[in-house]
Write a protein that holds these residues in place. Structure first.
Motif: not given
Length: 89
Positions: A73, A76, A82, A86
């Protein structure tokens, strides 16, 4: 009748001249190799993550494989992308 033929010839010549004009100037000093230098290895284009070549994709895949969700995360978020991963987590 002669005026009509003359008008048709002028229209034909103007059409040919208009078709021969270049839309944009092409800089021949910029070649494909220099464009590769300008583009990064990986970037976001629209909603897609674009890789320079398969080796970049493979190395990133190996680097992020089996990493914690927070690490992925953070990665990203850093690049502004995204992924489907995710949304599934």
């Amino acid at each position: 009748m002669k005026k009509l033929v003359l008008l048709a010839m002028v229209a034909t010549v103007l059409t040919i001249i208009n078709g021969c004009q270049k839309d944009e100037l092409i800089d021949k000093s910029v070649d494909a190799q220099s464009l590769d230098v300008i583009k990064p290895d990986m970037y976001v284009e629209g909603d897609y993550l674009v890789f320079k070549d398969f080796e970049v994709l493979d190395s990133l895949s190996k680097e992020l494989n089996n990493k914690a969700d927070e690490t992925i995360k953070d990665f990203e978020a850093k690049i502004g992308f995204k992924s489907a991963y995710s949304y599934l987590k």
